[in-house]
Design a protein around this motif. Structure first.
Motif, PDB file in Angstrom:
ATOM      1  N   THR A   1       2.833 -13.852  -6.795  1.00  0.00           N
ATOM      2  CA  THR A   1       1.728 -13.001  -6.370  1.00  0.00           C
ATOM      3  C   THR A   1       1.676 -12.889  -4.850  1.00  0.00           C
ATOM      4  O   THR A   1       1.421 -11.801  -4.304  1.00  0.00           O
ATOM      5  CB  THR A   1       0.400 -13.544  -6.935  1.00  0.00           C
ATOM      6  N   ARG A   2       1.915 -13.975  -4.158  1.00  0.00           N
ATOM      7  CA  ARG A   2       1.940 -13.918  -2.695  1.00  0.00           C
ATOM      8  C   ARG A   2       3.101 -13.068  -2.188  1.00  0.00           C
ATOM      9  O   ARG A   2       2.987 -12.403  -1.156  1.00  0.00           O
ATOM     10  CB  ARG A   2       2.015 -15.334  -2.126  1.00  0.00           C
ATOM     11  N   SER A   3       4.215 -13.063  -2.922  1.00  0.00           N
ATOM     12  CA  SER A   3       5.385 -12.306  -2.475  1.00  0.00           C
ATOM     13  C   SER A   3       5.160 -10.800  -2.515  1.00  0.00           C
ATOM     14  O   SER A   3       5.889 -10.044  -1.861  1.00  0.00           O
ATOM     15  CB  SER A   3       6.596 -12.657  -3.343  1.00  0.00           C
ATOM     16  N   LEU A   4       4.160 -10.340  -3.255  1.00  0.00           N
ATOM     17  CA  LEU A   4       3.923  -8.908  -3.387  1.00  0.00           C
ATOM     18  C   LEU A   4       3.447  -8.276  -2.080  1.00  0.00           C
ATOM     19  O   LEU A   4       3.723  -7.111  -1.815  1.00  0.00           O
ATOM     20  CB  LEU A   4       2.894  -8.642  -4.488  1.00  0.00           C
ATOM     21  N   GLY A   5       2.678  -9.034  -1.307  1.00  0.00           N
ATOM     22  CA  GLY A   5       2.201  -8.530  -0.025  1.00  0.00           C
ATOM     23  C   GLY A   5       1.034  -7.566  -0.111  1.00  0.00           C
ATOM     24  O   GLY A   5       0.694  -6.921   0.885  1.00  0.00           O
ATOM     25  N   CYS A   6       0.408  -7.443  -1.280  1.00  0.00           N
ATOM     26  CA  CYS A   6      -0.707  -6.495  -1.399  1.00  0.00           C
ATOM     27  C   CYS A   6      -2.068  -7.184  -1.431  1.00  0.00           C
ATOM     28  O   CYS A   6      -3.088  -6.517  -1.596  1.00  0.00           O
ATOM     29  CB  CYS A   6      -0.524  -5.605  -2.619  1.00  0.00           C
TER      30      CYS A   6
ATOM     31  N   THR B   1      -1.989  -4.505 -13.669  1.00  0.00           N
ATOM     32  CA  THR B   1      -3.176  -3.717 -13.363  1.00  0.00           C
ATOM     33  C   THR B   1      -3.835  -4.202 -12.082  1.00  0.00           C
ATOM     34  O   THR B   1      -4.281  -3.393 -11.253  1.00  0.00           O
ATOM     35  CB  THR B   1      -4.172  -3.782 -14.529  1.00  0.00           C
ATOM     36  N   ALA B   2      -3.898  -5.514 -11.900  1.00  0.00           N
ATOM     37  CA  ALA B   2      -4.539  -6.063 -10.707  1.00  0.00           C
ATOM     38  C   ALA B   2      -3.742  -5.739  -9.461  1.00  0.00           C
ATOM     39  O   ALA B   2      -4.291  -5.249  -8.458  1.00  0.00           O
ATOM     40  CB  ALA B   2      -4.710  -7.574 -10.850  1.00  0.00           C
ATOM     41  N   TYR B   3      -2.447  -5.993  -9.466  1.00  0.00           N
ATOM     42  CA  TYR B   3      -1.729  -5.785  -8.213  1.00  0.00           C
ATOM     43  C   TYR B   3      -1.503  -4.313  -7.905  1.00  0.00           C
ATOM     44  O   TYR B   3      -1.353  -3.927  -6.751  1.00  0.00           O
ATOM     45  CB  TYR B   3      -0.459  -6.624  -8.106  1.00  0.00           C
ATOM     46  N   ALA B   4      -1.526  -3.453  -8.915  1.00  0.00           N
ATOM     47  CA  ALA B   4      -1.472  -2.021  -8.629  1.00  0.00           C
ATOM     48  C   ALA B   4      -2.769  -1.559  -7.961  1.00  0.00           C
ATOM     49  O   ALA B   4      -2.746  -0.743  -7.031  1.00  0.00           O
ATOM     50  CB  ALA B   4      -1.217  -1.232  -9.900  1.00  0.00           C
ATOM     51  N   ALA B   5      -3.906  -2.070  -8.422  1.00  0.00           N
ATOM     52  CA  ALA B   5      -5.175  -1.750  -7.757  1.00  0.00           C
ATOM     53  C   ALA B   5      -5.187  -2.297  -6.336  1.00  0.00           C
ATOM     54  O   ALA B   5      -5.643  -1.621  -5.399  1.00  0.00           O
ATOM     55  CB  ALA B   5      -6.340  -2.313  -8.559  1.00  0.00           C
ATOM     56  N   ALA B   6      -4.691  -3.517  -6.161  1.00  0.00           N
ATOM     57  CA  ALA B   6      -4.625  -4.101  -4.821  1.00  0.00           C
ATOM     58  C   ALA B   6      -3.730  -3.276  -3.906  1.00  0.00           C
ATOM     59  O   ALA B   6      -4.035  -3.082  -2.720  1.00  0.00           O
ATOM     60  CB  ALA B   6      -4.136  -5.545  -4.897  1.00  0.00           C
ATOM     61  N   PHE B   7      -2.625  -2.774  -4.449  1.00  0.00           N
ATOM     62  CA  PHE B   7      -1.737  -1.926  -3.664  1.00  0.00           C
ATOM     63  C   PHE B   7      -2.484  -0.691  -3.161  1.00  0.00           C
ATOM     64  O   PHE B   7      -2.336  -0.288  -2.000  1.00  0.00           O
ATOM     65  CB  PHE B   7      -0.532  -1.510  -4.509  1.00  0.00           C
TER      66      PHE B   7
ATOM     67  N   LEU C   1      -8.892  -8.466   0.696  1.00  0.00           N
ATOM     68  CA  LEU C   1      -8.530  -8.574  -0.710  1.00  0.00           C
ATOM     69  C   LEU C   1      -8.019  -9.970  -1.007  1.00  0.00           C
ATOM     70  O   LEU C   1      -7.102 -10.459  -0.340  1.00  0.00           O
ATOM     71  CB  LEU C   1      -7.434  -7.578  -1.072  1.00  0.00           C
ATOM     72  N   VAL C   2      -8.628 -10.607  -1.997  1.00  0.00           N
ATOM     73  CA  VAL C   2      -8.236 -11.960  -2.392  1.00  0.00           C
ATOM     74  C   VAL C   2      -7.840 -11.934  -3.865  1.00  0.00           C
ATOM     75  O   VAL C   2      -8.594 -11.447  -4.718  1.00  0.00           O
ATOM     76  CB  VAL C   2      -9.377 -12.970  -2.172  1.00  0.00           C
ATOM     77  N   GLY C   3      -6.662 -12.461  -4.158  1.00  0.00           N
ATOM     78  CA  GLY C   3      -6.209 -12.569  -5.538  1.00  0.00           C
ATOM     79  C   GLY C   3      -6.359 -13.981  -6.050  1.00  0.00           C
ATOM     80  O   GLY C   3      -6.070 -14.944  -5.330  1.00  0.00           O
TER      81      GLY C   3
ATOM     82  N   VAL D   1       7.404  -0.859  -6.441  1.00  0.00           N
ATOM     83  CA  VAL D   1       7.239  -1.717  -7.608  1.00  0.00           C
ATOM     84  C   VAL D   1       8.557  -2.035  -8.287  1.00  0.00           C
ATOM     85  O   VAL D   1       8.684  -3.072  -8.960  1.00  0.00           O
ATOM     86  CB  VAL D   1       6.248  -1.088  -8.609  1.00  0.00           C
ATOM     87  N   SER D   2       9.560  -1.186  -8.119  1.00  0.00           N
ATOM     88  CA  SER D   2      10.852  -1.480  -8.746  1.00  0.00           C
ATOM     89  C   SER D   2      11.435  -2.791  -8.226  1.00  0.00           C
ATOM     90  O   SER D   2      12.212  -3.453  -8.930  1.00  0.00           O
ATOM     91  CB  SER D   2      11.837  -0.335  -8.515  1.00  0.00           C
ATOM     92  N   GLY D   3      11.043  -3.189  -7.023  1.00  0.00           N
ATOM     93  CA  GLY D   3      11.492  -4.465  -6.483  1.00  0.00           C
ATOM     94  C   GLY D   3      10.687  -5.655  -6.964  1.00  0.00           C
ATOM     95  O   GLY D   3      11.042  -6.808  -6.671  1.00  0.00           O
ATOM     96  N   TRP D   4       9.602  -5.393  -7.669  1.00  0.00           N
ATOM     97  CA  TRP D   4       8.737  -6.466  -8.166  1.00  0.00           C
ATOM     98  C   TRP D   4       8.957  -6.748  -9.645  1.00  0.00           C
ATOM     99  O   TRP D   4       8.289  -7.613 -10.214  1.00  0.00           O
ATOM    100  CB  TRP D   4       7.266  -6.081  -7.982  1.00  0.00           C
TER     101      TRP D   4
END
Length: 355
Positions: free
Chosen positions: A217-222, A190-196, A205-207, A318-321
């Motif tokens: 989390t850093r690898s997501l890039g969002c 939910t968090a990283y989808a909102a960040a995206f 944006l800070v996670g 997201v399929s890559g995550w």
């Protein structure tokens, strides 16, 4: 008589579970029988159980209708079901629908407002429960549906809808005048989808996440920056909005101590640590409220198509995550529940159960 099954958890101890057998329900006029086919299990489902009493999630699928007493609760799941039998015009056997389902083999619904997009369950016990949870979307005519994306939809659609509405509310309120947006439980879906949705559109944006999840989390890039919870003091002392998805009181206390009056908004979005956090926050985000607002602003079709457009952008990355872990049968459902409940599921893993 054909048999069905029900998985339930003890309301006072969510690690205590049961699998109960029973007959496949019979229908009366105006009802349809759904066979639960493929569902997901995430921290979101644990949230439903944690807030089962206060937010009435236990009421969607009453245990007494399945021969269980009220010490048990049925945590709602999202996924796909097929119409097994129907006494309702326009709801045909074999029709595939997406929606809110019990952890069970079957569900009796009373379809109303039947059209090409699906129907709503008008069962009396659901009449005054939040209406978005009562909609069943037919895969035919759903602008967000792609057959090859079923597992992504199972795992992310309800979470992404919350994320989509959360991001929309933040933007709709001009970011509350903030220069920084901080999300806890930043490795959660939910968090990283909102960040995206929010990344690159406004404030920094800070996670915040646990040390074990920093790399993922850093690898997501969002996020513009990802910090462990212990480094809250490293945050810039600028006007900040806190979107709390962790439910951990210590995180909120540290943020308030560091930012003081520069914490301009403190919003509880959900929880993954099984600690209801609504009382400690200044306000609570509830997606159906923003959904109703945008339904008035954009109309139902406008909201559906904006969501579908956002989903297609998100689904491409997201399929890559995510590593989808598929289990089979009720026992696999129980195993997945216990894995998620106890925090044994890595952030890259998504549980899907074929029933």
């Amino acid at each position: 008589m054909a048999e069905s099954w029900t998985f339930a958890v003890a309301r006072d101890d969510r690690a205590r579970t049961t699998l109960a057998d029973g007959p496949v329900p019979a229908l009366v006029d105006g009802e349809a029988l759904l066979r639960v086919d493929r569902v997901g299990l995430t921290a979101n489902n644990v949230t439903y159980a944690v807030l089962g009493e206060s937010m009435r999630y236990w009421e969607f699928f009453p245990p007494e209708r399945r021969g269980l007493d009220r010490q048990w609760g049925l945590p709602p799941l999202w996924g796909f079901a097929e119409v097994a039998a129907s006494a309702v015009a326009g709801v045909e056997p074999g029709q595939r629908v997406y929606g809110y389902l019990p952890p069970a083999g079957h569900l009796v619904v009373r379809p109303e407002r039947v059209d090409a997009s699906g129907f709503r369950d008008a069962s009396p016990h659901r009449a005054d429960l939040p209406s978005p949870y009562n909609a069943y979307r037919s895969t035919i005519g759903d602008p967000a549906y792609r057959p090859e994306q079923e597992d992504l939809l199972i795992l992310f659609r309800p979470l992404f809808f919350t994320s989509f509405m959360l991001a929309d509310q933040v933007v709709d309120n001009d970011w509350y005048g903030a220069r920084s947006l901080v999300l806890s439980s930043a490795s959660s879906k939910t968090a990283y989808a909102a960040a995206f949705e929010l990344h690159g559109r406004g404030p920094r944006l800070v996670g915040l996440t646990s040390p074990d999840n920093l790399g993922f989390t850093r690898s997501l890039g969002c996020y513009d920056e990802v910090l462990p919870y212990g480094d809250v003091a490293a945050l810039d002392a600028v006007p900040t909005v806190y979107l709390d998805l962790s439910g951990a009181p210590a995180h909120r206390a540290a943020l308030r101590a560091h930012l003081g009056d520069r914490l301009v908004r403190d919003i509880a979005v959900g929880l993954t640590r099984q600690t209801p956090n609504a009382d400690a926050a200044e306000e609570v985000f509830f997606a159906p409220v923003q959904m109703r607002k945008r339904g008035r602003d954009w109309g139902r079709d406008g909201l559906d198509h904006r969501f579908a457009d956002a989903w297609q952008r998100f689904s491409r990355v997201v399929s890559g995550w995510l590593d989808v872990r598929v289990g089979h049968g009720p026992e696999a459902l129980r195993d997945a529940w216990l894995d998620v409940l106890t925090g044994r599921t890595p952030p890259r893993v998504g549980h899907v159960i074929q029933l």
